[in-house]
Design a protein around this motif. Structure first.
Motif, short mmCIF file in Angstrom:
data_model
loop_
_atom_site.label_atom_id
_atom_site.label_comp_id
_atom_site.label_asym_id
_atom_site.label_seq_id
_atom_site.Cartn_x
_atom_site.Cartn_y
_atom_site.Cartn_z
N ARG A 45 25.56 -40.18 106.84
CA ARG A 45 25.35 -39.11 105.72
C ARG A 45 26.42 -38.08 106.27
O ARG A 45 26.58 -37.80 107.38
CB ARG A 45 24.19 -38.49 105.68
CG ARG A 45 23.92 -37.63 104.45
CD ARG A 45 22.49 -37.46 104.22
NE ARG A 45 21.52 -37.02 104.81
CZ ARG A 45 20.27 -37.05 104.74
NH1 ARG A 45 19.76 -37.43 103.55
NH2 ARG A 45 19.44 -36.80 105.68
N GLU A 46 27.21 -37.55 105.40
CA GLU A 46 28.20 -36.42 105.96
C GLU A 46 28.24 -35.35 104.87
O GLU A 46 27.70 -35.29 103.76
CB GLU A 46 29.45 -37.07 105.55
CG GLU A 46 30.02 -37.35 104.36
CD GLU A 46 31.53 -38.09 104.05
OE1 GLU A 46 32.29 -37.44 105.03
OE2 GLU A 46 31.84 -38.44 103.21
N PHE A 47 28.52 -34.17 105.43
CA PHE A 47 28.58 -32.72 104.94
C PHE A 47 29.34 -32.67 103.55
O PHE A 47 30.53 -33.14 103.94
CB PHE A 47 28.63 -31.69 105.87
CG PHE A 47 28.97 -30.51 105.23
CD1 PHE A 47 27.92 -29.37 105.00
CD2 PHE A 47 30.30 -30.03 105.19
CE1 PHE A 47 28.05 -28.43 104.03
CE2 PHE A 47 30.28 -28.78 104.54
CZ PHE A 47 29.37 -27.74 104.08
N VAL A 48 29.27 -32.25 102.53
CA VAL A 48 30.17 -31.99 101.50
C VAL A 48 30.47 -30.37 101.25
O VAL A 48 31.73 -29.98 101.43
CB VAL A 48 29.49 -32.63 100.13
CG1 VAL A 48 30.38 -32.34 99.01
CG2 VAL A 48 29.37 -34.00 100.48
N ALA A 49 29.19 -29.80 101.24
CA ALA A 49 29.48 -28.31 100.77
C ALA A 49 28.52 -27.37 101.15
O ALA A 49 27.26 -28.18 101.01
CB ALA A 49 29.89 -28.34 99.29
N ALA A 50 28.50 -26.34 101.20
CA ALA A 50 27.43 -25.48 101.35
C ALA A 50 27.64 -23.94 100.93
O ALA A 50 28.77 -23.62 100.64
CB ALA A 50 26.95 -25.20 103.29
N THR A 106 26.33 -23.76 111.77
CA THR A 106 25.38 -25.05 111.98
C THR A 106 25.24 -25.48 110.27
O THR A 106 24.64 -26.71 110.29
CB THR A 106 24.12 -24.85 112.48
OG1 THR A 106 23.46 -23.78 111.71
CG2 THR A 106 24.46 -24.27 113.79
N THR A 107 25.72 -24.64 109.54
CA THR A 107 25.48 -25.45 108.09
C THR A 107 25.99 -26.60 107.75
O THR A 107 25.71 -27.27 106.62
CB THR A 107 25.72 -24.20 106.90
OG1 THR A 107 26.98 -23.90 107.22
CG2 THR A 107 24.81 -23.16 107.10
N ILE A 108 27.14 -27.02 108.55
CA ILE A 108 27.45 -28.38 108.22
C ILE A 108 26.75 -29.69 108.77
O ILE A 108 27.16 -30.65 108.69
CB ILE A 108 29.10 -28.52 108.79
CG1 ILE A 108 28.95 -28.42 110.34
CG2 ILE A 108 29.74 -27.42 108.16
CD1 ILE A 108 30.32 -28.66 110.90
N TYR A 109 25.74 -29.26 109.63
CA TYR A 109 25.02 -30.25 109.93
C TYR A 109 23.52 -30.68 109.31
O TYR A 109 22.94 -29.51 108.82
CB TYR A 109 24.60 -30.15 111.32
CG TYR A 109 25.90 -29.81 112.47
CD1 TYR A 109 26.77 -30.94 112.75
CD2 TYR A 109 26.07 -28.47 112.93
CE1 TYR A 109 27.77 -30.79 113.30
CE2 TYR A 109 27.22 -28.46 113.72
CZ TYR A 109 27.99 -29.61 113.82
OH TYR A 109 29.22 -29.42 114.75
N GLU A 110 23.21 -31.83 109.02
CA GLU A 110 22.11 -32.18 108.21
C GLU A 110 20.95 -31.62 108.87
O GLU A 110 19.92 -31.36 108.51
CB GLU A 110 21.97 -33.61 107.75
CG GLU A 110 21.92 -34.40 109.28
CD GLU A 110 21.83 -36.06 108.71
OE1 GLU A 110 22.82 -36.57 108.43
OE2 GLU A 110 20.61 -36.47 108.64
N SER A 111 20.90 -31.53 110.55
CA SER A 111 19.61 -31.33 111.19
C SER A 111 19.11 -29.76 110.91
O SER A 111 18.04 -29.22 111.32
CB SER A 111 20.04 -31.50 112.65
OG SER A 111 21.25 -30.88 113.18
N ALA A 112 20.09 -28.84 110.40
CA ALA A 112 20.10 -27.47 110.06
C ALA A 112 19.24 -27.31 108.86
O ALA A 112 18.81 -26.16 108.46
CB ALA A 112 21.25 -26.82 110.00
N TYR A 113 19.02 -28.42 108.13
CA TYR A 113 18.16 -28.28 106.63
C TYR A 113 16.87 -28.68 107.05
O TYR A 113 16.50 -29.46 107.55
CB TYR A 113 19.34 -28.79 105.77
CG TYR A 113 20.36 -28.12 105.23
CD1 TYR A 113 20.57 -27.41 104.26
CD2 TYR A 113 21.63 -28.69 106.14
CE1 TYR A 113 21.91 -26.77 104.06
CE2 TYR A 113 22.73 -27.93 105.91
CZ TYR A 113 22.66 -27.12 104.79
OH TYR A 113 23.96 -26.43 104.52
N ASP A 114 16.07 -27.57 105.99
CA ASP A 114 14.51 -28.00 106.21
C ASP A 114 14.08 -28.87 104.87
O ASP A 114 13.00 -29.61 105.17
CB ASP A 114 13.80 -26.59 106.28
CG ASP A 114 14.12 -25.54 107.13
OD1 ASP A 114 14.01 -25.95 108.39
OD2 ASP A 114 15.29 -24.74 106.88
#
Length: 126
Positions: A45-50, A106-114
């Motif tokens: 899984r890769e980051f797209v946008a935030a 860190t918003t580009i990392y999936e681990s940062a999301y809840d």
């Protein structure tokens, strides 16, 4: 508990456009950083946008910069991903995510999301 439900995925020809929506339930939606990620078959899984909690700051992966636009309507508890000039390489399951934190590096990392949605598939034909 924040719940996220994506919609808008489908099949589109290369060069076409698609807009994904992510509807969020729960309170204080405007206090969450919102992001979009994608996962292609056989890939991570890769980051797209935030988007920041206020929507004033955005960040994009280099692969989609200039083609995709993230936006949010806090009054509707919804975040969008407008995808233009789609390429076959964009084929993936797209998921939205919410982060109860600050908009930082860190918003580009999936681990940062809840919180995460189940995802909506996007297929781009050549």
């Amino acid at each position: 508990q924040v719940q996220l439900v994506e919609s808008g995925g489908g099949l589109v020809q290369a060069g076409g456009s698609l807009r994904l929506s992510c509807a969020a339930s729960g309170r204080a939606f405007s206090s969450y950083v919102m992001g979009w990620f994608r996962q292609a078959p056989g890939k991570e899984r890769e980051f797209v946008a935030a988007s920041s909690w206020g929507g004033g700051s955005t960040y994009y992966a280099d692969s989609v910069k200039g083609r995709f636009t993230i936006s949010r309507d806090n009054a509707k508890n919804t975040v969008y991903l407008q995808m233009n000039n789609l390429k076959p390489e964009d084929t993936a399951v797209y998921s939205c995510a919410a982060r109860a934190g600050v908009f930082d590096g860190t918003t580009i990392y999936e681990s940062a999301y809840d919180y995460w949605g189940q995802g909506t598939p996007v297929t781009v034909s050549s």
